[in-house]
Design a protein around this motif. Structure first.
Motif, PDB file in Angstrom:
ATOM      1  N   GLY A 236       0.800  -1.236   0.000  1.00 44.89           N
ATOM      2  CA  GLY A 236       0.000   0.000   0.000  1.00 44.89           C
ATOM      3  C   GLY A 236       0.824   1.273   0.000  1.00 44.89           C
TER       4      GLY A 236
ATOM      5  N   HIS B 269       2.131   8.261   1.083  1.00 50.16           N
ATOM      6  CA  HIS B 269       1.773   7.417   2.243  1.00 50.16           C
ATOM      7  C   HIS B 269       2.817   6.313   2.330  1.00 50.16           C
TER       8      HIS B 269
ATOM      9  N   TYR C 282      -3.273  -0.337   6.681  1.00 51.53           N
ATOM     10  CA  TYR C 282      -4.644  -0.370   6.180  1.00 51.53           C
ATOM     11  C   TYR C 282      -5.615  -0.633   7.334  1.00 51.53           C
TER      12      TYR C 282
ATOM     13  N   LEU D 233      -6.385   5.011   7.427  1.00 49.21           N
ATOM     14  CA  LEU D 233      -5.004   4.571   7.626  1.00 49.21           C
ATOM     15  C   LEU D 233      -4.618   4.750   9.099  1.00 49.21           C
TER      16      LEU D 233
ATOM     17  N   LYS E  52      -1.022  -1.165 -12.523  1.00 46.79           N
ATOM     18  CA  LYS E  52      -0.760   0.220 -12.089  1.00 46.79           C
ATOM     19  C   LYS E  52       0.540   0.262 -11.294  1.00 46.79           C
TER      20      LYS E  52
ATOM     21  N   GLU F  51      -2.542   9.150 -12.390  1.00 47.22           N
ATOM     22  CA  GLU F  51      -3.561   9.293 -11.342  1.00 47.22           C
ATOM     23  C   GLU F  51      -3.071  10.260 -10.261  1.00 47.22           C
TER      24      GLU F  51
ATOM     25  N   GLU G 134     -10.188   9.292  -5.678  1.00 44.41           N
ATOM     26  CA  GLU G 134     -10.211   8.580  -4.391  1.00 44.41           C
ATOM     27  C   GLU G 134     -10.215   9.550  -3.206  1.00 44.41           C
TER      28      GLU G 134
ATOM     29  N   ALA H 203     -10.226   1.105  -5.547  1.00 45.58           N
ATOM     30  CA  ALA H 203     -10.551  -0.013  -4.643  1.00 45.58           C
ATOM     31  C   ALA H 203      -9.277  -0.400  -3.901  1.00 45.58           C
TER      32      ALA H 203
HETATM   33  C1  LIG Z   1      -2.350   4.562   0.718  1.00 47.07           C
HETATM   34  C2  LIG Z   1      -3.026   3.730  -0.296  1.00 47.07           C
HETATM   35  O1  LIG Z   1      -2.383   2.492  -0.402  1.00 47.07           O
HETATM   36  C3  LIG Z   1      -3.040   4.386  -1.677  1.00 47.07           C
HETATM   37  O2  LIG Z   1      -1.752   4.332  -2.248  1.00 47.07           O
HETATM   38  C4  LIG Z   1      -4.040   3.669  -2.534  1.00 47.07           C
HETATM   39  C5  LIG Z   1      -4.139   4.225  -3.891  1.00 47.07           C
HETATM   40  O3  LIG Z   1      -3.812   5.358  -4.173  1.00 47.07           O
HETATM   41  C6  LIG Z   1      -4.681   3.381  -4.965  1.00 47.07           C
HETATM   42  O4  LIG Z   1      -5.011   2.241  -4.720  1.00 47.07           O
HETATM   43  O5  LIG Z   1      -4.764   3.884  -6.076  1.00 47.07           O
END
Ligand SMILES: C[C@H](O)[C@@H](O)CC(=O)C(=O)O
Length: 542
Positions: free
Chosen positions: A58, A63, A68, A90, A252, A308, A337, A388
């Motif tokens: 993650g 971050h 999580y 978080l 990604k 993104e 998000e 997600a």
């Molecule tokens: C902190 C999360 O893991 C973040 O990196 C999730 C995210 O940006 C994504 O899944 O896209």
């Protein structure tokens, strides 16, 4: 307990096993009757955390140590039926969301499900427009995350009462009933209730075929699990090769910390997946506008479909400038998000500031507000590719994306839903991924009921283990970043925050260790609040 699920598996367990050992869900325990009013008599909220940061799962450019977590809500009703909801958070942030959920509880307890769903728009407004609490938002930040957790539980309760899962449940309802759940305040300049109804009515055509298609083929997914920022090249290669073997074709990669590093990692992934697979990159808000344009231009050689969150999630015009600059390179901008509400999405769409709408089942005010965004995205003909992952986000958002395809957009071009293969094993109805597609859920509800022992995960981690976990993690990171060794006290202080600094005293640590050993090993201790208080006080004095 913490076992990342593997690609092609359901929550870390093979399909056959999860089918054989279906845990008893609350739905099975009660003789349901859709006609019952299901009065909500209690709201419970739990702080659930997982030590994902230990292995850098993650991690992204902003971050770097994400644990999580979720604020997990259970609604109890007088009929015995329960509703389960959550919002993704978080680590330490969860404590704050818990306070907000508790503050909203008074607006929910005492209401019946019937009362709520017969005027769902009104109930949404009640939660988001409370005269004192709206000052904390309105419809943004912690209070909105809390609203999502509560409303997600109400939607779960509703679907369980009807014995349906959401995508199908919504799809068989009268479009009028669907629009009656949406608060159109602030968006009527782009989408009126009548227009929304018209979209839904027109999409009735071909709905059955799309439903059947989804049941057979599932909804296309992409994976983020191969390329978190903190993973080594060795890990990237291994995970990417495993994912390719499991049928993944869309990947990604996290970027944004170091340009040369990004170029190397993206080249590596592109080489492995080949020119025909899809690659996306995600900077998690790392750059200023000009920096985003120049950085992403350097990464254009790996042909990303989108960048993104290139900059602040609030900077709509900044995203518009980035979109315009990157369009000639064939790179779109994706965001959402951390887009607080339907009003911001409206402006992103109006300003052509995004080319992919990334709804989030917990950032927005649950299904109600997500419905508004799905319909606006349709009107602007911008594809929806939800965020997600996290804790339970895949479980929740699969319903929304299936609904989008079956009942709104009828279009799969440039559409896919994110998938992250962590923590599904903690849910009673984990997502099912087959051949890189989300298969429609079968169990009634909104799929976010957690296993009882998973709902208590943070409790079991509290103090001794949690301290150990956080301490170890911070030590590891601090070594990596600064090369400096932190003192044990400093590590504890950073890990625990000021409120529990008394644990730095080694004597009290020993007392706590004994106590928490008992707490973890002997379940009856954990129920004894008095005992807890005595030991808590004792350790404080010492
Ligand atoms: C902190 C999360 O893991 C973040 O990196 C999730 C995210 O940006 C994504 O899944 O896209």
């Amino acid at each position: 307990m913490f076992k990342p699920a593997r690609h092609g598996e359901v929550g870390g367990v093979s399909l056959q096993r999860s089918q054989q050992q279906k845990p008893l869900r609350s739905h099975d325990r009660f003789n349901l009757c859709a006609e019952m009013s299901h009065k909500i008599v209690n709201l419970r909220v739990r702080d659930v955390r997982f030590p994902t940061s230990l292995e850098q799962h993650g991690s992204d450019a902003m971050h770097t140590d994400p644990d999580y977590s979720a604020a997990y809500v259970v609604l109890d009703t007088d009929s015995g039926l329960k509703g389960f909801g959550l919002t993704f958070t978080l680590g330490k942030g969860t404590e704050i969301v818990l306070c907000a959920v508790k503050a909203l509880a008074g607006l929910v307890i005492g209401k019946s499900l019937q009362e709520i769903v017969s005027n769902f728009r009104g109930f949404y407004r009640l939660l988001t427009s409370d005269g004192q609490m709206r000052w904390l938002g309105p419809e943004k930040g912690v209070i909105h995350l809390a609203t999502a957790a509560v409303l997600n539980a109400v939607w779960d309760l509703w679907a369980r009462a009807e014995g349906k899962y959401h995508a199908m449940y919504l799809s068989i309802q009268d479009p009028k009933q669907i629009v009656s759940c949406i608060d159109f305040r602030y968006i009527t300049d782009v989408l009126t209730e009548e227009e929304a109804l018209d979209i839904l009515v027109k999409a009735q055509e071909g709905k059955k075929q799309r439903e059947d298609q989804m049941l057979k083929e599932g909804y296309p997914a992409y994976t983020t699990s191969c390329a978190w920022l903190g993973y080594s090249d060795q890990q990237l290669k291994q995970l990417c090769s495993d994912a390719l073997k499991s049928g993944w074709t869309r990947f990604k990669v996290k970027v944004g910390a170091d340009l040369e590093d990004d170029i190397r990692r993206c080249r590596l992934i592109r080489k492995m997946i080949g020119p025909s697979s899809t690659l996306m990159i995600d900077a998690n808000q790392r750059w200023d506008v000009a920096e985003a344009i120049s950085w992403v231009s350097r990464l254009a050689e790996v042909k990303p479909l989108w960048i993104e969150e290139p900059t602040s999630p609030d900077d709509i015009l900044g995203h518009a400038a980035i979109s315009k600059a990157l369009a000639p390179l064939g790179i779109g901008v994706a965001t959402g998000e951390q887009c607080h509400n339907r009003v911001m999405f409206k402006q992103f769409l109006q300003a052509s500031a995004l080319q992919f709408v990334q709804i989030d089942s917990c950032r927005l005010g649950s299904v109600n507000e997500n419905l508004a965004v799905l319909l606006m995205a349709y009107k602007f003909q911008v594809p929806v590719c939800p965020h997600a992952g996290g804790v339970g986000l895949c479980e929740l958002v699969q319903h929304l994306i299936l609904f989008d395809y079956i009942c709104v957009s009828a279009d799969l071009r440039n559409r896919m839903c994110e998938y992250v293969d962590h923590l599904h094993e903690h849910f009673t109805s984990p997502v099912v991924i087959q051949d890189a597609h989300y298969m429609p859920p079968k169990d009634p509800g909104y799929s976010c009921e957690m296993l009882e022992e998973s709902g208590l995960y943070f409790k079991h981690f509290t103090f001794v283990q949690y301290k150990h976990w956080r301490g170890k993690n911070i030590l590891k990171l601090s070594h990596k970043r600064t090369g400096l060794k932190m003192s044990k006290e400093k590590v504890f202080q950073k890990a625990w925050g000021t409120e529990i600094n008394f644990l730095q005293s080694s004597f009290s640590v020993t007392v706590n260790r004994i106590f928490f050993f008992l707490l973890i090993k002997v379940p009856s201790f954990s129920e004894s609040f008095d005992f807890f208080l005595i030991l808590f006080g004792l350790s404080f004095i010492m």
